[in-house]
Design a protein around this motif. Structure first.
Motif, PDB file in Angstrom:
ATOM      1  N   THR A  98       0.835  -1.208   0.000  1.00  0.00           N
ATOM      2  CA  THR A  98       0.000   0.000   0.000  1.00  0.00           C
ATOM      3  C   THR A  98       0.865   1.252   0.000  1.00  0.00           C
ATOM      4  O   THR A  98       0.625   2.182  -0.774  1.00  0.00           O
ATOM      5  CB  THR A  98      -0.948   0.013   1.227  1.00  0.00           C
ATOM      6  N   THR A  99       1.900   1.284   0.845  1.00  0.00           N
ATOM      7  CA  THR A  99       2.794   2.447   0.902  1.00  0.00           C
ATOM      8  C   THR A  99       3.546   2.631  -0.412  1.00  0.00           C
ATOM      9  O   THR A  99       3.628   3.744  -0.933  1.00  0.00           O
ATOM     10  CB  THR A  99       3.795   2.299   2.070  1.00  0.00           C
ATOM     11  N   ILE A 100       4.084   1.525  -0.964  1.00  0.00           N
ATOM     12  CA  ILE A 100       4.837   1.603  -2.224  1.00  0.00           C
ATOM     13  C   ILE A 100       3.944   2.058  -3.369  1.00  0.00           C
ATOM     14  O   ILE A 100       4.274   2.981  -4.111  1.00  0.00           O
ATOM     15  CB  ILE A 100       5.505   0.238  -2.551  1.00  0.00           C
ATOM     16  N   PHE A 101       2.764   1.432  -3.490  1.00  0.00           N
ATOM     17  CA  PHE A 101       1.845   1.783  -4.574  1.00  0.00           C
ATOM     18  C   PHE A 101       1.322   3.205  -4.427  1.00  0.00           C
ATOM     19  O   PHE A 101       1.153   3.913  -5.416  1.00  0.00           O
ATOM     20  CB  PHE A 101       0.678   0.785  -4.640  1.00  0.00           C
ATOM     21  N   SER A 102       1.050   3.598  -3.194  1.00  0.00           N
ATOM     22  CA  SER A 102       0.570   4.965  -2.955  1.00  0.00           C
ATOM     23  C   SER A 102       1.616   5.972  -3.400  1.00  0.00           C
ATOM     24  O   SER A 102       1.292   6.984  -4.019  1.00  0.00           O
ATOM     25  CB  SER A 102       0.270   5.177  -1.477  1.00  0.00           C
ATOM     26  N   SER A 103       2.882   5.675  -3.094  1.00  0.00           N
ATOM     27  CA  SER A 103       3.961   6.571  -3.508  1.00  0.00           C
ATOM     28  C   SER A 103       4.105   6.602  -5.027  1.00  0.00           C
ATOM     29  O   SER A 103       4.243   7.660  -5.622  1.00  0.00           O
ATOM     30  CB  SER A 103       5.287   6.126  -2.883  1.00  0.00           C
ATOM     31  N   ILE A 104       4.033   5.425  -5.659  1.00  0.00           N
ATOM     32  CA  ILE A 104       4.190   5.336  -7.118  1.00  0.00           C
ATOM     33  C   ILE A 104       3.046   6.037  -7.847  1.00  0.00           C
ATOM     34  O   ILE A 104       3.270   6.762  -8.816  1.00  0.00           O
ATOM     35  CB  ILE A 104       4.292   3.858  -7.570  1.00  0.00           C
ATOM     36  N   PHE A 105       1.812   5.811  -7.386  1.00  0.00           N
ATOM     37  CA  PHE A 105       0.653   6.341  -8.098  1.00  0.00           C
ATOM     38  C   PHE A 105       0.247   7.745  -7.665  1.00  0.00           C
ATOM     39  O   PHE A 105      -0.607   8.365  -8.298  1.00  0.00           O
ATOM     40  CB  PHE A 105      -0.552   5.396  -7.968  1.00  0.00           C
ATOM     41  N   THR A 106       0.838   8.262  -6.591  1.00  0.00           N
ATOM     42  CA  THR A 106       0.482   9.603  -6.124  1.00  0.00           C
ATOM     43  C   THR A 106       1.587  10.623  -6.365  1.00  0.00           C
ATOM     44  O   THR A 106       1.326  11.696  -6.897  1.00  0.00           O
ATOM     45  CB  THR A 106       0.131   9.574  -4.616  1.00  0.00           C
ATOM     46  N   LEU A 107       2.801  10.303  -5.970  1.00  0.00           N
ATOM     47  CA  LEU A 107       3.883  11.295  -6.033  1.00  0.00           C
ATOM     48  C   LEU A 107       4.300  11.699  -7.454  1.00  0.00           C
ATOM     49  O   LEU A 107       4.419  12.893  -7.722  1.00  0.00           O
ATOM     50  CB  LEU A 107       5.082  10.826  -5.205  1.00  0.00           C
TER      51      LEU A 107
END
Length: 201
Positions: A83-92
């Motif tokens: 969740t943290t990795i995907f959130s960073s990839i798809f948000t930042l």
């Protein structure tokens, strides 16, 4: 997509029609859909492996990943990491692209000599900038920042902003700025008011 559209409209207005054609619009939209599909194709198999043996009530207003993980009695560290990795990839990265677009837009606007021209250019992108700030701000708070107790309590309220408020505001902002749309809305409301009035016999 909208920040790139605003960038082309303000920084490259003479090339706008040739650059922002239907093919590019389709590619940009398809890219967003594919990103969402990739994200969910990883989440769904991982979520299906979780075991739920406790309460069945989700402490949230919709079935989001984090509240579901709280209900699981199995190990959720892998899911939390994904969740943290995907959130960073798809948000930042989209946030950085949007930020870069607006830095270039503001830089271009500041070079406009007339005050009227500056106001017109700022009014073109100010509403989108506000919506984008609300959307990315709340997404980053909910998914990327460390989960403190204070933020956990506010996450449900923040989730309303990115899941309901911004999708609701976006069409209103962009369609009501269009003269034809405002005219059609007035016409529709006029007919609606006539229907509500009591008819004379």
């Amino acid at each position: 997509m909208m920040s790139y559209d605003r960038y082309l409209a303000i920084c490259r207005p003479l090339h706008y029609a040739s650059l922002m054609d239907r093919r590019l619009c389709f590619r940009l939209a398809a890219g967003s859909w594919i990103n969402g599909f990739i994200g969910m194709s990883v989440y769904i198999p991982l979520m299906s492996q979780l075991i739920f043996c406790g309460p069945k009530d989700i402490d949230h207003f919709f079935c989001d990943v984090s509240p579901l993980m709280k209900l699981s009695c199995s190990e959720t560290k892998t899911m939390e990491l994904v969740t943290t990795i995907f959130s960073s990839i798809f948000t930042l990265p989209p946030f950085m692209l949007t930020l870069t677009s607006y830095i270039l837009i503001v830089n271009s606007i500041m070079r406009i000599p007339s005050t009227t021209g500056k106001k017109k250019a700022f009014s073109t992108c100010s509403s989108h900038l506000l919506v984008v700030s609300i959307f990315y701000g709340t997404l980053i708070i909910v998914y990327v920042l460390p989960k403190t107790e204070k933020l956990r309590k506010l996450n449900e309220a923040f989730s309303v902003f990115y899941s309901i408020l911004t999708p609701l505001i976006n069409p209103l902002i962009y369609s009501l700025r269009n003269r034809e749309m405002r005219k059609a809305l007035r016409k529709f409301l006029g007919k609606f008011v006539k229907l509500l009035r009591p008819q004379e016999i």
